[in-house]
Design a protein around this motif. Structure first.
Motif, PDB file in Angstrom:
ATOM      1  N   ALA A  98       0.831  -1.208   0.000  1.00 32.55           N
ATOM      2  CA  ALA A  98       0.000   0.000   0.000  1.00 32.55           C
ATOM      3  C   ALA A  98       0.864   1.255   0.000  1.00 32.55           C
ATOM      4  O   ALA A  98       0.535   2.240  -0.661  1.00 32.55           O
ATOM      5  N   ASP A  99       1.991   1.227   0.743  1.00 33.79           N
ATOM      6  CA  ASP A  99       2.811   2.433   0.798  1.00 33.79           C
ATOM      7  C   ASP A  99       3.842   2.492  -0.330  1.00 33.79           C
ATOM      8  O   ASP A  99       4.672   3.403  -0.379  1.00 33.79           O
ATOM      9  N   GLY A 100       3.822   1.513  -1.231  1.00 29.02           N
ATOM     10  CA  GLY A 100       4.688   1.559  -2.408  1.00 29.02           C
ATOM     11  C   GLY A 100       6.156   1.314  -2.131  1.00 29.02           C
ATOM     12  O   GLY A 100       6.997   1.535  -2.992  1.00 29.02           O
ATOM     13  N   LYS A 101       6.511   0.855  -0.910  1.00 25.86           N
ATOM     14  CA  LYS A 101       7.918   0.620  -0.560  1.00 25.86           C
ATOM     15  C   LYS A 101       8.196  -0.876  -0.475  1.00 25.86           C
ATOM     16  O   LYS A 101       7.329  -1.641  -0.049  1.00 25.86           O
ATOM     17  N   THR A 102       9.438  -1.259  -0.833  1.00 26.16           N
ATOM     18  CA  THR A 102       9.817  -2.666  -0.685  1.00 26.16           C
ATOM     19  C   THR A 102      10.142  -2.967   0.779  1.00 26.16           C
ATOM     20  O   THR A 102       9.706  -3.975   1.327  1.00 26.16           O
ATOM     21  N   LEU A 103      10.930  -2.075   1.402  1.00 25.05           N
ATOM     22  CA  LEU A 103      11.303  -2.288   2.816  1.00 25.05           C
ATOM     23  C   LEU A 103      10.108  -1.962   3.686  1.00 25.05           C
ATOM     24  O   LEU A 103       9.668  -0.816   3.727  1.00 25.05           O
ATOM     25  N   GLN A 104       9.574  -2.935   4.385  1.00 26.18           N
ATOM     26  CA  GLN A 104       8.412  -2.725   5.250  1.00 26.18           C
ATOM     27  C   GLN A 104       8.847  -2.636   6.701  1.00 26.18           C
ATOM     28  O   GLN A 104       9.825  -3.263   7.104  1.00 26.18           O
ATOM     29  N   GLN A 105       8.125  -1.842   7.475  1.00 21.54           N
ATOM     30  CA  GLN A 105       8.394  -1.756   8.920  1.00 21.54           C
ATOM     31  C   GLN A 105       8.093  -3.116   9.552  1.00 21.54           C
ATOM     32  O   GLN A 105       7.116  -3.748   9.170  1.00 21.54           O
ATOM     33  N   PRO A 106       8.928  -3.558  10.531  1.00 16.18           N
ATOM     34  CA  PRO A 106       8.564  -4.798  11.223  1.00 16.18           C
ATOM     35  C   PRO A 106       7.255  -4.590  11.982  1.00 16.18           C
ATOM     36  O   PRO A 106       6.951  -3.465  12.383  1.00 16.18           O
ATOM     37  N   PRO A 107       6.468  -5.642  12.189  1.00 19.16           N
ATOM     38  CA  PRO A 107       5.208  -5.481  12.925  1.00 19.16           C
ATOM     39  C   PRO A 107       5.473  -4.987  14.343  1.00 19.16           C
ATOM     40  O   PRO A 107       6.561  -5.226  14.887  1.00 19.16           O
ATOM     41  N   ASP A 108       4.502  -4.313  14.939  1.00 22.93           N
ATOM     42  CA  ASP A 108       4.646  -3.804  16.307  1.00 22.93           C
ATOM     43  C   ASP A 108       5.036  -4.936  17.245  1.00 22.93           C
ATOM     44  O   ASP A 108       4.469  -6.025  17.167  1.00 22.93           O
TER      45      ASP A 108
ATOM     46  N   SER B  21      24.739  -5.426  20.962  1.00 24.28           N
ATOM     47  CA  SER B  21      23.656  -6.395  21.164  1.00 24.28           C
ATOM     48  C   SER B  21      23.602  -6.832  22.635  1.00 24.28           C
ATOM     49  O   SER B  21      24.565  -6.652  23.381  1.00 24.28           O
ATOM     50  N   GLN B  22      22.480  -7.417  23.036  1.00 31.15           N
ATOM     51  CA  GLN B  22      22.337  -7.846  24.432  1.00 31.15           C
ATOM     52  C   GLN B  22      23.467  -8.800  24.827  1.00 31.15           C
ATOM     53  O   GLN B  22      24.083  -8.649  25.882  1.00 31.15           O
ATOM     54  N   GLU B  23      23.742  -9.773  23.951  1.00 33.67           N
ATOM     55  CA  GLU B  23      24.809 -10.742  24.232  1.00 33.67           C
ATOM     56  C   GLU B  23      26.137 -10.041  24.455  1.00 33.67           C
ATOM     57  O   GLU B  23      26.864 -10.333  25.407  1.00 33.67           O
ATOM     58  N   ASP B  24      26.448  -9.099  23.551  1.00 30.26           N
ATOM     59  CA  ASP B  24      27.729  -8.397  23.645  1.00 30.26           C
ATOM     60  C   ASP B  24      27.784  -7.508  24.883  1.00 30.26           C
ATOM     61  O   ASP B  24      28.866  -7.286  25.430  1.00 30.26           O
ATOM     62  N   ARG B  25      26.627  -6.988  25.331  1.00 30.62           N
ATOM     63  CA  ARG B  25      26.631  -6.170  26.553  1.00 30.62           C
ATOM     64  C   ARG B  25      27.039  -7.030  27.747  1.00 30.62           C
ATOM     65  O   ARG B  25      27.852  -6.622  28.579  1.00 30.62           O
ATOM     66  N   TRP B  26      26.490  -8.258  27.816  1.00 35.06           N
ATOM     67  CA  TRP B  26      26.863  -9.152  28.919  1.00 35.06           C
ATOM     68  C   TRP B  26      28.353  -9.478  28.860  1.00 35.06           C
ATOM     69  O   TRP B  26      29.031  -9.555  29.884  1.00 35.06           O
ATOM     70  N   LYS B  27      28.860  -9.665  27.641  1.00 32.47           N
ATOM     71  CA  LYS B  27      30.277 -10.023  27.491  1.00 32.47           C
ATOM     72  C   LYS B  27      31.170  -8.838  27.855  1.00 32.47           C
ATOM     73  O   LYS B  27      32.236  -9.020  28.455  1.00 32.47           O
ATOM     74  N   ALA B  28      30.737  -7.614  27.508  1.00 36.70           N
ATOM     75  CA  ALA B  28      31.515  -6.424  27.886  1.00 36.70           C
ATOM     76  C   ALA B  28      31.581  -6.312  29.406  1.00 36.70           C
ATOM     77  O   ALA B  28      32.602  -5.914  29.968  1.00 36.70           O
TER      78      ALA B  28
ATOM     79  N   ILE C  83      10.954  -8.241  17.822  1.00 31.23           N
ATOM     80  CA  ILE C  83      12.286  -8.068  18.423  1.00 31.23           C
ATOM     81  C   ILE C  83      13.283  -8.839  17.571  1.00 31.23           C
ATOM     82  O   ILE C  83      12.912  -9.787  16.885  1.00 31.23           O
ATOM     83  N   PRO C  84      14.566  -8.413  17.605  1.00 33.76           N
ATOM     84  CA  PRO C  84      15.555  -9.132  16.795  1.00 33.76           C
ATOM     85  C   PRO C  84      15.704 -10.580  17.259  1.00 33.76           C
ATOM     86  O   PRO C  84      15.460 -10.886  18.424  1.00 33.76           O
ATOM     87  N   ARG C  85      16.103 -11.443  16.339  1.00 30.73           N
ATOM     88  CA  ARG C  85      16.367 -12.836  16.662  1.00 30.73           C
ATOM     89  C   ARG C  85      17.327 -12.961  17.829  1.00 30.73           C
ATOM     90  O   ARG C  85      18.335 -12.246  17.859  1.00 30.73           O
ATOM     91  N   GLY C  86      17.063 -13.807  18.754  1.00 25.24           N
ATOM     92  CA  GLY C  86      17.988 -14.055  19.856  1.00 25.24           C
ATOM     93  C   GLY C  86      17.864 -13.039  20.979  1.00 25.24           C
ATOM     94  O   GLY C  86      18.438 -13.222  22.040  1.00 25.24           O
ATOM     95  N   ALA C  87      17.123 -11.936  20.745  1.00 23.69           N
ATOM     96  CA  ALA C  87      17.001 -10.909  21.785  1.00 23.69           C
ATOM     97  C   ALA C  87      15.950 -11.335  22.804  1.00 23.69           C
ATOM     98  O   ALA C  87      15.020 -12.064  22.487  1.00 23.69           O
TER      99      ALA C  87
END
Ligand code: HEC
Length: 218
Positions: A56-66, A172-179, A69-73
């Motif tokens: 509908a908005d004519g764009k290929t890149l669509q916003q992720p649904p509300d 990333s969350q993982e890297d924050r724990w490692k830091a 969250i990223p994989r693994g997060a």
């Protein structure tokens, strides 16, 4: 045997053919040449930033649904502030152990990329950014820093502190724990160095009397 004339004629035709091909092939490097089987060159799917009539908005890149969250997060249910930091300190555990050398190594990479600029290589709060006017952070060996749990530190890296910015988008969350693991390594090293220096100072002989105190030579 072919006569010399016939050979010359064939060579002339070949030369004209090569000249014709040379003329049709563009020499202008700013323009594409004729392409054989263009489907190999042009992408059949839509490019990420191309227009797309299927949406509908004519764009290929669509916003992720509300709520995506990223994989693994892991979804975090906290907000900013000291009360929330305390709650994170009680509820969150570092999923990595200090004995996990690979995690510590990754933590050191994250630290040198994102943290050392303010905290300095040995965590004394003397990184180049702090040396040029940014409010310097306390040393990691300060009593307050030592008393913070990993959950509180994770909250600090995720939501920021008083002056410390949030690193949630960069790390990333993982890297924050490692830091955080690497912060503990710095703390251990610095505490051991301070203890060794104190022991050396205690063992050092009393300073010699200064020459000024000696009686003047006759
Ligand atoms: C722009 C400078 C800056 C950067 C970059 C930065 N910090 Fe901080 N950090 C601070 C300041 C300032 C504080 C002091 C607390 C506050 O003001 O919120 C702090 C506090 C901390 C503390 C708690 C120490 C205490 O006693 O409050 C830890 C642990 C910490 N930072 C770790 C990190 C890690 C890990 C990174 C990298 C992901 C990082 N910081 C990046 C500025 C920075």
């Amino acid at each position: 045997m072919m006569g010399r004339k016939a050979v010359n004629l064939i060579l002339l035709v070949a030369l004209c053919g090569i000249a014709a091909v040379g003329w049709t092939v563009q020499s202008d490097p700013s323009k594409p040449n004729d392409v054989f089987l263009p489907n190999m060159v042009e992408s059949v799917p839509y490019d990420a930033f191309a227009e797309n009539p299927n949406y509908a908005d004519g764009k290929t890149l669509q916003q992720p649904p509300d709520g995506a969250i990223p994989r693994g997060a892991v979804r975090l249910h906290y907000s900013t502030g000291t009360e929330e930091a305390k709650r994170a300190g009680q509820e969150l555990r570092n999923p990595f152990l200090l004995t996990d050398t690979e995690a510590v190594r990754r933590g050191s990479v994250i630290y040198s990329r994102y943290c050392g600029v303010c905290h300095g290589g040995t965590g004394k709060g003397d990184g180049p950014v702090a040396m040029r006017g940014f409010p310097p952070p306390p040393a990691f060996t300060d009593a307050k820093s030592l008393a913070m749990t990993d959950g509180e530190l994770f909250h600090m890296l995720t939501y920021g502190g008083e002056n410390m910015p949030s690193y949630a988008t960069q790390v990333s969350q993982e890297d924050r724990w490692k830091a955080i693991l690497f912060v503990h390594i710095i703390q251990q090293k610095e505490l051991a160095a301070a203890a060794a220096a104190a022991a050396a100072a205690a063992q050092a002989p009393a300073p010699l009397p200064s020459p000024a105190a000696a009686p003047p030579a006759q």
